[in-house]
Design a protein around this motif. Structure first.
Motif, PDB file in Angstrom:
ATOM      1  N   PRO A  44       0.524  -1.279  -0.100  1.00 14.25           N
ATOM      2  CA  PRO A  44      -0.011  -0.087   0.042  1.00 14.25           C
ATOM      3  C   PRO A  44       1.023   1.647   0.329  1.00 14.25           C
ATOM      4  O   PRO A  44       0.399   2.358  -0.404  1.00 14.25           O
ATOM      5  CB  PRO A  44      -0.726   0.033   1.289  1.00 14.25           C
ATOM      6  N   GLU A  45       2.211   1.388   0.949  1.00 14.16           N
ATOM      7  CA  GLU A  45       3.036   2.491   0.771  1.00 14.16           C
ATOM      8  C   GLU A  45       2.829   2.730  -0.811  1.00 14.16           C
ATOM      9  O   GLU A  45       3.331   4.145  -0.952  1.00 14.16           O
ATOM     10  CB  GLU A  45       4.229   1.773   1.226  1.00 14.16           C
ATOM     11  N   LEU A  46       2.900   2.085  -2.146  1.00 12.09           N
ATOM     12  CA  LEU A  46       3.129   2.546  -3.345  1.00 12.09           C
ATOM     13  C   LEU A  46       2.103   3.738  -3.759  1.00 12.09           C
ATOM     14  O   LEU A  46       2.425   4.005  -4.771  1.00 12.09           O
ATOM     15  CB  LEU A  46       2.531   1.292  -4.318  1.00 12.09           C
ATOM     16  N   MET A  47       1.090   3.801  -2.555  1.00 11.60           N
ATOM     17  CA  MET A  47      -0.176   4.880  -3.049  1.00 11.60           C
ATOM     18  C   MET A  47       0.831   5.767  -2.942  1.00 11.60           C
ATOM     19  O   MET A  47       0.116   7.499  -2.896  1.00 11.60           O
ATOM     20  CB  MET A  47      -0.970   4.139  -2.057  1.00 11.60           C
ATOM     21  N   ASP A  48       1.707   6.274  -1.255  1.00  9.17           N
ATOM     22  CA  ASP A  48       1.646   7.292  -0.575  1.00  9.17           C
ATOM     23  C   ASP A  48       2.849   7.211  -1.554  1.00  9.17           C
ATOM     24  O   ASP A  48       2.853   9.383  -1.631  1.00  9.17           O
ATOM     25  CB  ASP A  48       2.221   6.795   0.386  1.00  9.17           C
ATOM     26  N   HIS A  49       3.580   7.176  -2.500  1.00  8.70           N
ATOM     27  CA  HIS A  49       4.809   6.829  -3.311  1.00  8.70           C
ATOM     28  C   HIS A  49       4.176   8.283  -4.385  1.00  8.70           C
ATOM     29  O   HIS A  49       4.452   8.681  -4.675  1.00  8.70           O
ATOM     30  CB  HIS A  49       5.336   6.192  -3.630  1.00  8.70           C
ATOM     31  N   ALA A  50       3.444   7.647  -4.906  1.00 11.52           N
ATOM     32  CA  ALA A  50       1.542   8.115  -5.800  1.00 11.52           C
ATOM     33  C   ALA A  50       1.513   9.341  -5.390  1.00 11.52           C
ATOM     34  O   ALA A  50       2.243  10.911  -6.319  1.00 11.52           O
ATOM     35  CB  ALA A  50       1.549   7.643  -6.463  1.00 11.52           C
ATOM     36  N   VAL A  51       1.846   9.796  -5.168  1.00  6.60           N
ATOM     37  CA  VAL A  51       0.950  11.299  -3.837  1.00  6.60           C
ATOM     38  C   VAL A  51       2.570  11.798  -3.559  1.00  6.60           C
ATOM     39  O   VAL A  51       2.056  13.314  -4.354  1.00  6.60           O
ATOM     40  CB  VAL A  51      -0.115  11.069  -2.792  1.00  6.60           C
ATOM     41  N   GLN A  52       3.534  11.324  -3.201  1.00  7.18           N
ATOM     42  CA  GLN A  52       4.285  12.098  -2.680  1.00  7.18           C
ATOM     43  C   GLN A  52       4.979  12.835  -4.475  1.00  7.18           C
ATOM     44  O   GLN A  52       5.789  13.240  -4.479  1.00  7.18           O
ATOM     45  CB  GLN A  52       5.676  11.627  -2.479  1.00  7.18           C
ATOM     46  N   LEU A  53       4.971  11.960  -5.515  1.00  8.83           N
ATOM     47  CA  LEU A  53       5.543  12.475  -6.607  1.00  8.83           C
ATOM     48  C   LEU A  53       4.862  13.475  -7.357  1.00  8.83           C
ATOM     49  O   LEU A  53       5.140  13.386  -8.180  1.00  8.83           O
ATOM     50  CB  LEU A  53       5.635  10.709  -7.670  1.00  8.83           C
ATOM     51  N   GLY A  54       3.332  13.779  -7.156  1.00  9.96           N
ATOM     52  CA  GLY A  54       2.949  14.427  -7.360  1.00  9.96           C
ATOM     53  C   GLY A  54       1.637  14.484  -8.215  1.00  9.96           C
ATOM     54  O   GLY A  54       0.801  14.903  -9.056  1.00  9.96           O
ATOM     55  N   SER A  55       1.242  13.000  -7.612  1.00 14.24           N
ATOM     56  CA  SER A  55      -0.117  12.385  -8.424  1.00 14.24           C
ATOM     57  C   SER A  55      -1.005  12.850  -8.384  1.00 14.24           C
ATOM     58  O   SER A  55      -1.840  13.368  -6.944  1.00 14.24           O
ATOM     59  CB  SER A  55      -0.241  10.408  -8.388  1.00 14.24           C
ATOM     60  N   ARG A  56      -1.930  13.623  -8.923  1.00 19.91           N
ATOM     61  CA  ARG A  56      -3.312  14.106  -8.660  1.00 19.91           C
ATOM     62  C   ARG A  56      -4.549  13.498  -8.263  1.00 19.91           C
ATOM     63  O   ARG A  56      -5.552  13.536  -7.627  1.00 19.91           O
ATOM     64  CB  ARG A  56      -4.045  15.124  -9.734  1.00 19.91           C
ATOM     65  N   ALA A  57      -3.953  12.180  -9.699  1.00 26.10           N
ATOM     66  CA  ALA A  57      -5.374  10.664  -8.535  1.00 26.10           C
ATOM     67  C   ALA A  57      -4.494  10.257  -8.719  1.00 26.10           C
ATOM     68  O   ALA A  57      -3.489   9.719  -9.901  1.00 26.10           O
ATOM     69  CB  ALA A  57      -5.843  10.764 -10.293  1.00 26.10           C
ATOM     70  N   VAL A  58      -5.540   8.471  -8.503  1.00 27.21           N
ATOM     71  CA  VAL A  58      -4.471   7.375  -8.359  1.00 27.21           C
ATOM     72  C   VAL A  58      -5.621   6.239  -8.604  1.00 27.21           C
ATOM     73  O   VAL A  58      -6.758   6.292  -7.809  1.00 27.21           O
ATOM     74  CB  VAL A  58      -3.792   6.668  -6.541  1.00 27.21           C
ATOM     75  N   VAL A  59      -5.992   5.438  -9.338  1.00 27.82           N
ATOM     76  CA  VAL A  59      -6.437   4.424  -9.557  1.00 27.82           C
ATOM     77  C   VAL A  59      -6.016   2.963  -9.249  1.00 27.82           C
ATOM     78  O   VAL A  59      -4.864   2.341  -9.792  1.00 27.82           O
ATOM     79  CB  VAL A  59      -6.382   4.695 -11.402  1.00 27.82           C
ATOM     80  N   LEU A  60      -7.392   2.549  -8.295  1.00 28.11           N
ATOM     81  CA  LEU A  60      -6.365   0.985  -7.761  1.00 28.11           C
ATOM     82  C   LEU A  60      -7.194   0.013  -7.839  1.00 28.11           C
ATOM     83  O   LEU A  60      -8.654   0.411  -8.483  1.00 28.11           O
ATOM     84  CB  LEU A  60      -7.014   1.672  -6.098  1.00 28.11           C
ATOM     85  N   ALA A  61      -6.749  -0.597  -8.588  1.00 23.43           N
ATOM     86  CA  ALA A  61      -7.043  -1.437  -9.739  1.00 23.43           C
ATOM     87  C   ALA A  61      -7.342  -2.554  -8.431  1.00 23.43           C
ATOM     88  O   ALA A  61      -6.589  -3.127  -8.331  1.00 23.43           O
ATOM     89  CB  ALA A  61      -6.850  -1.891 -11.090  1.00 23.43           C
ATOM     90  N   GLY A  62      -8.686  -2.706  -7.766  1.00 18.23           N
ATOM     91  CA  GLY A  62      -8.769  -4.053  -7.146  1.00 18.23           C
ATOM     92  C   GLY A  62      -9.040  -4.898  -7.769  1.00 18.23           C
ATOM     93  O   GLY A  62      -9.055  -5.131  -9.044  1.00 18.23           O
ATOM     94  N   THR A  63      -9.156  -5.866  -6.303  1.00 17.36           N
ATOM     95  CA  THR A  63      -9.897  -7.678  -6.820  1.00 17.36           C
ATOM     96  C   THR A  63     -10.952  -8.154  -6.455  1.00 17.36           C
ATOM     97  O   THR A  63     -11.855  -7.072  -6.381  1.00 17.36           O
ATOM     98  CB  THR A  63      -8.821  -8.496  -5.783  1.00 17.36           C
ATOM     99  N   GLY A  64     -11.625  -8.460  -7.352  1.00 17.07           N
ATOM    100  CA  GLY A  64     -12.875  -8.948  -7.619  1.00 17.07           C
ATOM    101  C   GLY A  64     -13.783  -7.602  -8.145  1.00 17.07           C
ATOM    102  O   GLY A  64     -13.577  -6.817  -8.916  1.00 17.07           O
ATOM    103  N   VAL A  65     -14.837  -7.597  -7.406  1.00 15.32           N
ATOM    104  CA  VAL A  65     -15.577  -6.300  -7.273  1.00 15.32           C
ATOM    105  C   VAL A  65     -15.835  -4.730  -6.357  1.00 15.32           C
ATOM    106  O   VAL A  65     -15.849  -4.097  -6.631  1.00 15.32           O
ATOM    107  CB  VAL A  65     -17.389  -6.456  -6.576  1.00 15.32           C
TER     108      VAL A  65
END
Length: 322
Positions: free
Chosen positions: A216-237
């Motif tokens: 999950p820390e990859l999401m923190d890293h994306a935010v630190q890099l300046g991401s305006r949004a993150v799409v989480l491709a989750g499992t299942g539904v």
């Protein structure tokens, strides 16, 4: 007589083998004009000549602007875009989002190179030209024509790496039969978005995939890099493992949009489970992407954010297209 503009962007359909160096896009769009296109005139011009795996958002923007210019020509009845299959679904969806004209825009490509003995590009282009010139397809937005089937851009995905029938999903709008086009459905149209501004070219929207043991820390890293949004491709539904709900809360708390999609090829996101599942992820601030796959959800997010959609209005704006 219908007049079609053919816009070339590269891809396998324009590629030839270069020995051990692999296939490279080199052919110009003029080489793709069908030899037999009936009562239709075709004018070709190049926008890009590149493999679609190398495209960025600025390239997609450039293609969208070229299509818009072609549609604005009163002498043009439809547009065909030749494109690499790797990321065709993203470009097609962007073109559909900003497509205000009733004139058809039809994307196509090839699974085999131009110098292959069984090249499929020529037939695909011929069929795409027929679709773009067909008055019955006016008002249907951006379409994908491939291996005898014409489908909506929305919901379409590349489903096979090598098979001639490369795409699935979306709505089947028409198919070829007996040398002619049989129209079967009209896709639902959504409110047209304006052409993205220059900010679209550099807006950062990342995709993070859930899997057993995902970090999950990859999401923190994306935010630190300046991401305006993150799409989480989750499992299942629409689920993710330990720590992701907390990461979503941190991201949204910092002003970063989080979209909850699914890595499953078909079906909508339906938050159902607790203990880190979709119920907890949405409670933490994630916005479900409905039936949009992660990559088309990313394109819509990039368009909305570059247009200045504020975080507090994003969910409402996004859900208009679900």
């Amino acid at each position: 007589m219908a007049h079609i503009q053919l816009l070339g962007t590269g891809g396998t359909i324009a590629s030839r083998s270069h020995g051990t160096g692999g296939a490279v896009a080199t052919d110009t769009s003029s080489a793709l004009i069908p030899k037999h296109h009936g009562n239709v005139t075709v004018h070709a011009r190049d926008v890009l000549t590149i493999g679609s795996y190398r495209l960025d958002l600025a390239d997609l923007h450039r293609i969208a602007e070229a299509v818009g210019q072609a549609l604005a020509d009163p002498g043009t009845d439809g547009v065909v875009v030749t494109h690499g299959t790797d990321t065709l679904e993203e470009t097609a969806f962007l073109l559909d989002l900003v497509h205000a004209s009733p004139k058809p825009v039809v994307l196509t490509g090839a699974q085999r190179t131009a110098d292959s003995p069984d090249a499929d590009g020529p037939r695909n282009v011929t069929e795409a030209v027929l679709a773009a010139a067909d008055m019955r397809l006016r008002g249907t937005g951006a379409l994908i024509s491939f291996d005898g089937t014409v489908r909506s851009a929305r919901g379409a995905r590349k489903v096979h790496t090598t098979a001639g029938s490369a795409f699935g999903g979306g709505t089947e709008v028409a198919h070829m039969a007996g040398g002619g086009l049989v129209v079967t459905a009209a896709p639902r149209r959504y409110p047209v978005l304006p052409m993205p501004p220059a900010e679209f070219d550099t807006v950062r929207v990342e995709v993070i995939t859930a899997y057993p043991g995902a970090t999950p820390e990859l999401m923190d890293h994306a935010v630190q890099l300046g991401s305006r949004a993150v799409v989480l491709a989750g499992t299942g539904v629409g689920n993710a493992g330990p720590g992701f709900a907390e990461a979503v809360k941190r991201a949204t708390g910092s002003g970063c949009i989080v979209l909850l999609s699914t890595r499953a090829p078909w079906g909508p996101v339906v938050p159902t489970y607790g203990n880190g599942g979709g119920i907890d992820l949405t409670a933490a601030g994630a916005v479900p992407s409905g039936d949009l796959n992660p990559f088309q959800a990313r394109i819509l997010a990039a368009v909305l954010l570059s247009a200045g959609t504020a975080p507090e209005r994003f969910s409402e704006a996004f859900e208009t297209y679900l």
